[in-house]
Design an enzyme around this catalytic site. Structure first.
Site, mmCIF file in Angstrom:
data_model
loop_
_atom_site.group_PDB
_atom_site.id
_atom_site.type_symbol
_atom_site.label_atom_id
_atom_site.label_comp_id
_atom_site.label_asym_id
_atom_site.label_seq_id
_atom_site.Cartn_x
_atom_site.Cartn_y
_atom_site.Cartn_z
ATOM 1 N N GLY A 43 -14.525 20.825 -51.704
ATOM 2 C CA GLY A 43 -15.755 20.495 -52.166
ATOM 3 C C GLY A 43 -16.440 21.191 -53.386
ATOM 4 N N TRP A 45 -20.060 20.249 -54.200
ATOM 5 C CA TRP A 45 -21.454 20.009 -54.165
ATOM 6 C C TRP A 45 -22.086 21.276 -53.925
ATOM 7 C CZ3 TRP A 45 -25.147 19.520 -49.844
ATOM 8 C CH2 TRP A 45 -26.322 19.251 -50.304
ATOM 9 N N ASP A 68 -12.927 17.743 -55.277
ATOM 10 C CA ASP A 68 -13.878 16.563 -55.086
ATOM 11 C C ASP A 68 -15.085 16.787 -55.763
ATOM 12 O OD1 ASP A 68 -14.711 14.138 -53.370
ATOM 13 O OD2 ASP A 68 -16.441 15.322 -53.375
ATOM 14 N N TYR A 73 -23.126 16.269 -59.450
ATOM 15 C CA TYR A 73 -22.982 17.410 -59.144
ATOM 16 C C TYR A 73 -22.859 18.458 -60.280
ATOM 17 C CZ TYR A 73 -20.740 15.761 -54.529
ATOM 18 O OH TYR A 73 -20.448 14.970 -53.346
ATOM 19 N N ASN A 188 -20.362 6.730 -48.274
ATOM 20 C CA ASN A 188 -21.690 6.099 -47.781
ATOM 21 C C ASN A 188 -21.942 4.656 -47.463
ATOM 22 O OD1 ASN A 188 -22.847 9.070 -47.669
ATOM 23 N ND2 ASN A 188 -22.781 8.815 -49.763
ATOM 24 N N SER A 240 -22.189 21.687 -43.222
ATOM 25 C CA SER A 240 -22.773 21.603 -44.579
ATOM 26 C C SER A 240 -24.195 22.759 -44.450
ATOM 27 C CB SER A 240 -23.645 20.547 -45.193
ATOM 28 O OG SER A 240 -23.937 20.462 -46.400
ATOM 29 N N ARG A 302 -13.386 32.744 -48.136
ATOM 30 C CA ARG A 302 -13.556 31.389 -47.635
ATOM 31 C C ARG A 302 -12.612 30.334 -48.070
ATOM 32 N NH1 ARG A 302 -18.931 33.776 -46.986
ATOM 33 N NH2 ARG A 302 -19.634 32.783 -48.719
HETATM 34 N N1 LIG Z 1 -20.145 11.464 -50.883
HETATM 35 C C1 LIG Z 1 -21.369 12.277 -50.728
HETATM 36 O O1 LIG Z 1 -22.363 11.667 -50.514
HETATM 37 C C2 LIG Z 1 -21.266 13.811 -50.197
HETATM 38 C C3 LIG Z 1 -22.338 14.508 -49.819
HETATM 39 C C4 LIG Z 1 -22.158 15.532 -49.567
HETATM 40 C C5 LIG Z 1 -21.074 16.378 -49.701
HETATM 41 N N2 LIG Z 1 -20.152 15.704 -50.246
HETATM 42 C C6 LIG Z 1 -18.727 16.520 -50.727
HETATM 43 O O2 LIG Z 1 -18.219 17.198 -49.588
HETATM 44 C C7 LIG Z 1 -18.226 18.423 -49.782
HETATM 45 C C8 LIG Z 1 -18.122 19.333 -48.405
HETATM 46 O O3 LIG Z 1 -19.463 19.252 -48.014
HETATM 47 P P1 LIG Z 1 -20.924 20.208 -48.121
HETATM 48 O O4 LIG Z 1 -20.439 21.044 -49.240
HETATM 49 O O5 LIG Z 1 -22.090 19.511 -48.109
HETATM 50 O O6 LIG Z 1 -20.579 21.330 -46.742
HETATM 51 P P2 LIG Z 1 -19.594 21.732 -45.994
HETATM 52 O O7 LIG Z 1 -18.373 21.831 -46.604
HETATM 53 O O8 LIG Z 1 -19.331 21.324 -44.675
HETATM 54 O O9 LIG Z 1 -20.017 23.281 -46.018
HETATM 55 C C9 LIG Z 1 -20.122 23.844 -47.113
HETATM 56 C C10 LIG Z 1 -21.016 25.071 -46.890
HETATM 57 O O10 LIG Z 1 -20.385 26.168 -45.880
HETATM 58 C C11 LIG Z 1 -20.053 27.458 -46.453
HETATM 59 N N3 LIG Z 1 -18.952 27.744 -46.134
HETATM 60 C C12 LIG Z 1 -17.644 27.212 -46.609
HETATM 61 N N4 LIG Z 1 -16.433 27.831 -46.100
HETATM 62 C C13 LIG Z 1 -17.037 28.538 -45.032
HETATM 63 C C14 LIG Z 1 -16.516 29.149 -44.028
HETATM 64 N N5 LIG Z 1 -15.273 29.345 -43.974
HETATM 65 N N6 LIG Z 1 -17.245 29.958 -43.132
HETATM 66 C C15 LIG Z 1 -18.662 29.901 -43.163
HETATM 67 N N7 LIG Z 1 -19.143 29.266 -44.161
HETATM 68 C C16 LIG Z 1 -18.489 28.603 -45.011
HETATM 69 C C17 LIG Z 1 -20.267 27.228 -47.858
HETATM 70 O O11 LIG Z 1 -20.777 28.436 -48.587
HETATM 71 P P3 LIG Z 1 -19.854 29.445 -49.594
HETATM 72 O O12 LIG Z 1 -19.750 28.600 -50.692
HETATM 73 O O13 LIG Z 1 -20.872 30.494 -49.752
HETATM 74 O O14 LIG Z 1 -18.802 29.761 -48.989
HETATM 75 C C18 LIG Z 1 -21.458 26.195 -48.186
HETATM 76 O O15 LIG Z 1 -22.551 26.863 -48.062
HETATM 77 C C19 LIG Z 1 -19.245 18.604 -50.688
HETATM 78 O O16 LIG Z 1 -19.097 20.026 -51.579
HETATM 79 C C20 LIG Z 1 -19.031 17.434 -51.827
HETATM 80 O O17 LIG Z 1 -17.646 17.690 -52.642
HETATM 81 C C21 LIG Z 1 -20.183 14.467 -50.732
#
Ligand SMILES: NC(=O)c1ccc[n+]([C@@H]2O[C@H](COP(=O)([O-])OP(=O)(O)OC[C@H]3O[C@@H](n4cnc5c(N)ncnc54)[C@H](OP(=O)(O)O)[C@@H]3O)[C@@H](O)[C@H]2O)c1
Length: 362
Positions: A43, A45, A68, A73, A188, A240, A302
């Protein structure tokens, strides 16, 4: 040993540790094209352009093959540079990669599809993307100078009330036919919106990307997708943790509750038992159910951690413990209300959020 790799579309002769590593990554097959999609993606974002180039390069080196991104972004150019460099450095080839990007809310109309697909391909330095999603079902009017949503004097986003999913989808089908996009999908959208597209589509949606994690397991939507052979991608698979800060800082929007899935005692117990981290448990829980996960990280440790989710197996009882964590609609983090006024768009997808808002008004 030279062997033929059957994982990728192109037949690749290889003898390398690299393909062996890839073979171990779990894959799902997409309907209609039979393309394969790795169940783990990166991811991006909130991955700033200044650092995402080195993050993506490092991720590819670690064995990630699925990235992704989205127009919104603001990092497609940097990601494109990383991919180009990785290929130019001789580390791998384009056909080994699965790159997803998305049509933004400001271009959610038939007349903008081709223009944005071409612009995004140019930014990504690619001749095609593996998957292109309509990012959200609603549309905003676009400021042509900045390519950002127009905002009115009250601070509300200017909604494009004429959003027409079928017309937009037809354009996506055209781009797919002309080879700019290999696979097409939605993000979504709710069941009703997807059903309407399916009814009129020549080429059916292959992937649906939605918020999905231990607190918000989307059971109904999952049954629906299974029935229609639509692969689900889980965004925010870790809950997230970075989103809250972002919502408050960028939009002055503060959701009432925010989950901390990484600290759940049930998850912690399993992490200790398998000598894994809570993040690995949460990701494994989803990929074991054939749900694609796209955890975001720009931290090297990570990135490595999030990749190592296939070398253990949770028991049925443990899976059931995690299934019971589901809070249904109450577990939703992303309702998009940080875009002030978005709930008034006729295609705003979350009926329960709207209902709650109108009850709050009473
Ligand atoms: N289609 C949509 O509307 C939509 C909406 C939201 C997201 N997305 C996509 O989905 C992806 C993932 O969602 P998200 O970024 O919102 O949330 P996520 O992947 O659930 O969480 C990411 C967060 O967790 C931290 N993290 C990552 N690995 C970790 C680990 N092993 N232990 C502890 N913390 C960790 C990251 O910080 P660090 O970077 O500091 O590790 C970041 O702050 C996005 O990046 C994007 O590509 C799509």
């Amino acid at each position: 040993m030279i062997r033929t790799c059957s994982i990728f579309r192109a037949t690749v002769s290889c003898s390398c540790q690299y393909h062996n590593t890839i073979s171990k990554m779990k894959l799902v097959k997409l309907s209609q094209t039979n393309d394969v999609m790795p169940t783990l993606g990166l991811g991006t974002w909130q991955a700033e352009p200044s650092i995402v180039k080195s993050t993506v390069y490092a991720a590819l080196e670690l064995g990630y093959r699925h990235i992704d991104t989205a127009f919104n972004y603001n990092n497609e150019e940097a990601i494109g540079s990383a991919i180009t460099k990785w290929i130019d450095d001789g580390r791998g080839t384009r056909t080994e990669l699965f790159i997803t990007t998305k049509l933004p809310h400001i271009a959610n109309r038939a007349s903008d599809v081709e223009k944005f697909v071409n612009l995004q391909l140019q930014r990504l330095q690619l001749s095609y993307v593996d998957l292109y999603l309509i990012h959200v079902p609603f549309g905003f009017n676009c400021d042509p100078e900045t390519l950002t949503p127009k905002v009115n004097q009250e601070g509300n986003y200017e909604l494009d009330m004429a959003t027409d999913h079928i017309a937009t989808w037809k354009k996506l089908e055209e781009c797919q036919k002309s080879g700019l996009i290999r696979n097409i999908g939605l993000s979504n959208f709710n069941e009703e919106q997807i059903e309407k597209i399916m009814k009129h589509a020549t080429f059916k949606p292959q992937v649906l990307q939605v918020e999905l994690h231990a607190y918000f397991q989307q059971n109904e939507l999952r049954k629906f997708c299974e029935k229609h052979n639509i692969i689900l991608t889980a965004y925010a698979p870790l809950g997230s943790p970075g989103a809250k800060n972002h919502f408050v800082t960028k939009y002055k929007y503060s959701p009432n509750t925010f989950p901390d899935l990484l600290s759940l005692p049930e998850v912690d117990t399993m992490a200790k038992k398998y000598e894994k981290t809570p993040a690995q448990i949460l990701l494994h829980f989803l990929v074991k159910q054939k749900i694609v996960v796209i955890p975001k990280s720009t931290n090297l440790d990570r990135l490595e951690e999030n990749k190592n989710i296939y070398d253990f197996e949770l028991s049925e009882e443990e899976m059931n413990t995690l299934i019971r964590l589901d809070k249904g609609e109450k577990g939703r983090i992303f309702n998009f209300l940080f875009w002030k006024g978005v709930e008034y768009h006729p295609e705003y997808p979350f009926a329960n959020v709207k209902k709650q808002l109108s009850e709050d008004d009473i």
